[in-house]
Scaffold this motif. Sequence first.
Motif, PDB file in Angstrom:
ATOM      1  N   HIS A 173      -4.433   1.369  -5.890  1.00 22.88           N
ATOM      2  CA  HIS A 173      -5.350   2.420  -5.453  1.00 22.88           C
ATOM      3  C   HIS A 173      -5.260   3.659  -6.342  1.00 22.88           C
ATOM      4  O   HIS A 173      -6.265   4.255  -6.707  1.00 22.88           O
ATOM      5  N   VAL A 174      -4.028   4.044  -6.657  1.00 24.51           N
ATOM      6  CA  VAL A 174      -3.841   5.248  -7.480  1.00 24.51           C
ATOM      7  C   VAL A 174      -4.399   4.999  -8.886  1.00 24.51           C
ATOM      8  O   VAL A 174      -5.088   5.846  -9.459  1.00 24.51           O
ATOM      9  N   ASN A 175      -4.137   3.790  -9.435  1.00 24.03           N
ATOM     10  CA  ASN A 175      -4.628   3.500 -10.781  1.00 24.03           C
ATOM     11  C   ASN A 175      -6.130   3.267 -10.828  1.00 24.03           C
ATOM     12  O   ASN A 175      -6.737   3.351 -11.895  1.00 24.03           O
ATOM     13  N   ALA A 176      -6.734   2.983  -9.671  1.00 29.29           N
ATOM     14  CA  ALA A 176      -8.193   2.868  -9.630  1.00 29.29           C
ATOM     15  C   ALA A 176      -8.834   4.260  -9.601  1.00 29.29           C
ATOM     16  O   ALA A 176     -10.061   4.379  -9.565  1.00 29.29           O
ATOM     17  N   GLY A 177      -8.014   5.302  -9.576  1.00 30.73           N
ATOM     18  CA  GLY A 177      -8.541   6.658  -9.650  1.00 30.73           C
ATOM     19  C   GLY A 177      -8.765   7.325  -8.306  1.00 30.73           C
ATOM     20  O   GLY A 177      -9.295   8.434  -8.249  1.00 30.73           O
ATOM     21  N   LEU A 178      -8.369   6.663  -7.223  1.00 36.90           N
ATOM     22  CA  LEU A 178      -8.497   7.322  -5.920  1.00 36.90           C
ATOM     23  C   LEU A 178      -7.472   8.453  -5.845  1.00 36.90           C
ATOM     24  O   LEU A 178      -6.325   8.275  -6.243  1.00 36.90           O
ATOM     25  N   THR A 179      -7.875   9.606  -5.348  1.00 38.77           N
ATOM     26  CA  THR A 179      -6.900  10.686  -5.193  1.00 38.77           C
ATOM     27  C   THR A 179      -6.073  10.411  -3.932  1.00 38.77           C
ATOM     28  O   THR A 179      -6.534   9.735  -3.016  1.00 38.77           O
ATOM     29  N   CYS A 180      -4.871  10.946  -3.920  1.00 41.53           N
ATOM     30  CA  CYS A 180      -4.025  10.835  -2.734  1.00 41.53           C
ATOM     31  C   CYS A 180      -4.777  11.389  -1.524  1.00 41.53           C
ATOM     32  O   CYS A 180      -4.707  10.851  -0.423  1.00 41.53           O
ATOM     33  N   GLN A 181      -5.511  12.474  -1.781  1.00 41.84           N
ATOM     34  CA  GLN A 181      -6.186  13.174  -0.694  1.00 41.84           C
ATOM     35  C   GLN A 181      -7.259  12.334  -0.039  1.00 41.84           C
ATOM     36  O   GLN A 181      -7.576  12.525   1.132  1.00 41.84           O
ATOM     37  N   SER A 182      -7.849  11.382  -0.788  1.00 41.72           N
ATOM     38  CA  SER A 182      -8.919  10.581  -0.193  1.00 41.72           C
ATOM     39  C   SER A 182      -8.381   9.768   0.987  1.00 41.72           C
ATOM     40  O   SER A 182      -9.145   9.416   1.875  1.00 41.72           O
ATOM     41  N   CYS A 183      -7.108   9.472   1.006  1.00 42.50           N
ATOM     42  CA  CYS A 183      -6.535   8.770   2.160  1.00 42.50           C
ATOM     43  C   CYS A 183      -5.645   9.666   3.017  1.00 42.50           C
ATOM     44  O   CYS A 183      -5.616   9.514   4.228  1.00 42.50           O
ATOM     45  N   HIS A 184      -4.918  10.592   2.379  1.00 40.74           N
ATOM     46  CA  HIS A 184      -3.928  11.381   3.118  1.00 40.74           C
ATOM     47  C   HIS A 184      -4.411  12.779   3.496  1.00 40.74           C
ATOM     48  O   HIS A 184      -3.679  13.538   4.110  1.00 40.74           O
ATOM     49  N   GLY A 185      -5.630  13.135   3.094  1.00 39.98           N
ATOM     50  CA  GLY A 185      -6.124  14.481   3.396  1.00 39.98           C
ATOM     51  C   GLY A 185      -5.540  15.499   2.430  1.00 39.98           C
ATOM     52  O   GLY A 185      -4.810  15.156   1.500  1.00 39.98           O
ATOM     53  N   ASN A 186      -5.881  16.766   2.640  1.00 43.55           N
ATOM     54  CA  ASN A 186      -5.443  17.824   1.732  1.00 43.55           C
ATOM     55  C   ASN A 186      -3.997  18.237   2.017  1.00 43.55           C
ATOM     56  O   ASN A 186      -3.720  19.316   2.532  1.00 43.55           O
ATOM     57  N   ILE A 187      -3.097  17.341   1.609  1.00 42.98           N
ATOM     58  CA  ILE A 187      -1.656  17.545   1.831  1.00 42.98           C
ATOM     59  C   ILE A 187      -1.205  18.888   1.262  1.00 42.98           C
ATOM     60  O   ILE A 187      -0.316  19.534   1.810  1.00 42.98           O
ATOM     61  N   GLN A 188      -1.811  19.313   0.149  1.00 44.63           N
ATOM     62  CA  GLN A 188      -1.364  20.548  -0.508  1.00 44.63           C
ATOM     63  C   GLN A 188      -1.685  21.789   0.330  1.00 44.63           C
ATOM     64  O   GLN A 188      -1.284  22.890  -0.025  1.00 44.63           O
ATOM     65  N   GLN A 189      -2.412  21.595   1.425  1.00 38.75           N
ATOM     66  CA  GLN A 189      -2.663  22.724   2.327  1.00 38.75           C
ATOM     67  C   GLN A 189      -1.882  22.602   3.632  1.00 38.75           C
ATOM     68  O   GLN A 189      -2.035  23.419   4.523  1.00 38.75           O
ATOM     69  N   MET A 190      -1.065  21.541   3.744  1.00 35.90           N
ATOM     70  CA  MET A 190      -0.382  21.296   5.023  1.00 35.90           C
ATOM     71  C   MET A 190       1.035  21.877   4.999  1.00 35.90           C
ATOM     72  O   MET A 190       1.846  21.477   4.172  1.00 35.90           O
ATOM     73  N   PRO A 191       1.349  22.778   5.924  1.00 37.24           N
ATOM     74  CA  PRO A 191       2.732  23.246   6.019  1.00 37.24           C
ATOM     75  C   PRO A 191       3.652  22.083   6.410  1.00 37.24           C
ATOM     76  O   PRO A 191       4.790  22.009   5.966  1.00 37.24           O
ATOM     77  N   ARG A 192       3.147  21.177   7.242  1.00 33.89           N
ATOM     78  CA  ARG A 192       3.920  19.993   7.621  1.00 33.89           C
ATOM     79  C   ARG A 192       2.942  18.833   7.601  1.00 33.89           C
ATOM     80  O   ARG A 192       1.806  18.990   8.037  1.00 33.89           O
ATOM     81  N   VAL A 193       3.392  17.676   7.096  1.00 37.69           N
ATOM     82  CA  VAL A 193       2.455  16.558   6.929  1.00 37.69           C
ATOM     83  C   VAL A 193       2.069  15.973   8.287  1.00 37.69           C
ATOM     84  O   VAL A 193       2.922  15.724   9.132  1.00 37.69           O
ATOM     85  N   PHE A 194       0.782  15.784   8.459  1.00 40.18           N
ATOM     86  CA  PHE A 194       0.290  15.054   9.627  1.00 40.18           C
ATOM     87  C   PHE A 194      -0.666  13.974   9.125  1.00 40.18           C
ATOM     88  O   PHE A 194      -1.192  14.080   8.014  1.00 40.18           O
ATOM     89  N   PRO A 195      -0.867  12.906   9.910  1.00 34.98           N
ATOM     90  CA  PRO A 195      -1.739  11.831   9.443  1.00 34.98           C
ATOM     91  C   PRO A 195      -3.207  12.257   9.490  1.00 34.98           C
ATOM     92  O   PRO A 195      -3.748  12.496  10.567  1.00 34.98           O
ATOM     93  N   ALA A 196      -3.840  12.371   8.317  1.00 31.41           N
ATOM     94  CA  ALA A 196      -5.245  12.758   8.263  1.00 31.41           C
ATOM     95  C   ALA A 196      -6.131  11.572   8.658  1.00 31.41           C
ATOM     96  O   ALA A 196      -7.241  11.752   9.145  1.00 31.41           O
ATOM     97  N   ASN A 197      -5.641  10.363   8.414  1.00 24.60           N
ATOM     98  CA  ASN A 197      -6.337   9.143   8.814  1.00 24.60           C
ATOM     99  C   ASN A 197      -5.342   8.246   9.521  1.00 24.60           C
ATOM    100  O   ASN A 197      -4.165   8.264   9.198  1.00 24.60           O
ATOM    101  N   ASP A 198      -5.853   7.434  10.459  1.00 23.46           N
ATOM    102  CA  ASP A 198      -5.001   6.397  11.015  1.00 23.46           C
ATOM    103  C   ASP A 198      -5.030   5.247  10.015  1.00 23.46           C
ATOM    104  O   ASP A 198      -5.977   4.479   9.971  1.00 23.46           O
ATOM    105  N   VAL A 199      -4.013   5.162   9.177  1.00 27.56           N
ATOM    106  CA  VAL A 199      -4.027   4.153   8.106  1.00 27.56           C
ATOM    107  C   VAL A 199      -3.777   2.752   8.649  1.00 27.56           C
ATOM    108  O   VAL A 199      -4.115   1.767   8.000  1.00 27.56           O
ATOM    109  N   ASN A 200      -3.206   2.668   9.839  1.00 29.25           N
ATOM    110  CA  ASN A 200      -2.904   1.347  10.402  1.00 29.25           C
ATOM    111  C   ASN A 200      -4.094   0.816  11.197  1.00 29.25           C
ATOM    112  O   ASN A 200      -3.995   0.546  12.389  1.00 29.25           O
ATOM    113  N   ARG A 201      -5.234   0.723  10.534  1.00 32.24           N
ATOM    114  CA  ARG A 201      -6.442   0.242  11.204  1.00 32.24           C
ATOM    115  C   ARG A 201      -7.190  -0.588  10.163  1.00 32.24           C
ATOM    116  O   ARG A 201      -7.626  -0.072   9.142  1.00 32.24           O
TER     117      ARG A 201
END
Length: 223
Positions: A173-201
């Motif tokens: 996924h990373v080498n296909a050019g997807l940004t981390c944020q496309s799955c994990h949300g804008n982590i760089q704005q999170m004081p503490r990480v929370f799941p932006a998407n339910d990845v287990n679906r």
Amino acid sequence: MKRSTIVIAGGACLLVLGAAFAGVSLAGGQGTAGARSGAAAGTDSTWSFPLPALRGGGYSSLTGVRPGGAWPTLPRRVLGPVQPIFYRHDIHAGQYRMPCLYCHNNAGNSWTANIPTESTCMGCHLVTSAPDTAGNPNPEIQKLRDFYSKGENIPWVRINKIAEHAHFPHMRHVNAGLTCQSCHGNIQQMPRVFPANDVNRMGWCTDCHMRRGITRDCTACHF
Ligand code: HEC
Ligand code: HEC
Ligand code: HEC
Ligand code: HEC
Ligand code: HEC
């Protein structure tokens, strides 16, 4: 990708040690770090170094980024599970623009993205401790140093996890050019990480695969 440079204020005596640890080159010069809440008065020595040039895992949005200056303020309600150390992505990845792959370096070459070891943290935090005006280190950084000196692993709480019968290759996924944020949300704005998407679906995986014409062969993910 352009090389990022981090400029931070730290104790001069530990400079060389910290730099050797992080494997980074020092460039003297005047600090650009402005007033930071919790910064000790008189820590005017500044060290800076280039972070490694990295492919992929870039930012989708840099809104809200403040290099130097005051730490981003905490929202009234901080989402995500309480972690053993209040490590803030909004300060490291946001304010200081540390590339995601500086810490999660396996995400581009392995199935699993790693959580960085304490040595990665200590490369900087042997030197910088965000002391208060009395010179006492930030209590959260002190916790990090305590784990490190006792040789204990930090028991980080796992956030994203899919079922054991399915498999997710980060590197594809990373080498296909997807940004981390496309799955994990804008982590760089999170004081503490929370799941932006339910990845287990499964539908979340296959929806994107369908939109992009990627395989939905059962054995690609279940084997
Ligand atoms: C200075 C090191 C560092 C940097 C830079 C960094 N992270 Fe992290 N990351 C961590 C640590 C430590 C944890 C575990 C504690 C936590 O969840 O906050 C973590 C946790 C995570 C998690 C949750 C892991 C889980 O359990 O599911 C995700 C997702 C993540 N980071 C993505 C990113 C992204 C995206 C970036 C870039 C915008 C980034 N990180 C930059 C250190 C870092
Ligand atoms: C490239 C350098 C660098 C690395 C690597 C790094 N930090 Fe930091 N960290 C900083 C800087 C700069 C600050 C702000 C200090 C200041 O303002 O004096 C900071 C602040 C902090 C703070 C206090 C503010 C906050 O975020 O709550 C904690 C706790 C912290 N870091 C933990 C960690 C942990 C845990 C790791 C490893 C996963 C880590 N840091 C890796 C540079 C780094
Ligand atoms: C296509 C979606 C997607 C992208 C893009 C993505 N991740 Fe993940 N990430 C996931 C999923 C799904 C999991 C859970 C994997 C599992 O349980 O095996 C996960 C888990 C993680 C974890 C927890 C440890 C692990 O590997 O299970 C970290 C850390 C992480 N991701 C960081 C990153 C970083 C950093 C990037 C960008 C360089 C990134 N991810 C890009 C979907 C993604
Ligand atoms: C945001 C879009 C997106 C999401 C969400 C996503 N994927 Fe993917 N996935 C891709 C892309 C794009 C590729 C193609 C990578 C390539 O070309 O090598 C891919 C490739 C794969 C492959 C390799 C397929 C092959 O050709 O062998 C697997 C396995 C996979 N994904 C599993 C998953 C799983 C499991 C999830 C959910 C947990 C998931 N993906 C979620 C976009 C996504
Ligand atoms: C792109 C990746 C991907 C593909 C392709 C895929 N799955 Fe899944 N599947 C998952 C993930 C991730 C889960 C775990 C999350 C969940 O239970 O919904 C899952 C869960 C399941 C479950 C358990 C559901 C439950 O409710 O416990 C079954 C059964 C299943 N998949 C069957 C299939 C079949 C049959 C196919 C082919 C037609 C297929 N999957 C294709 C990723 C995939």
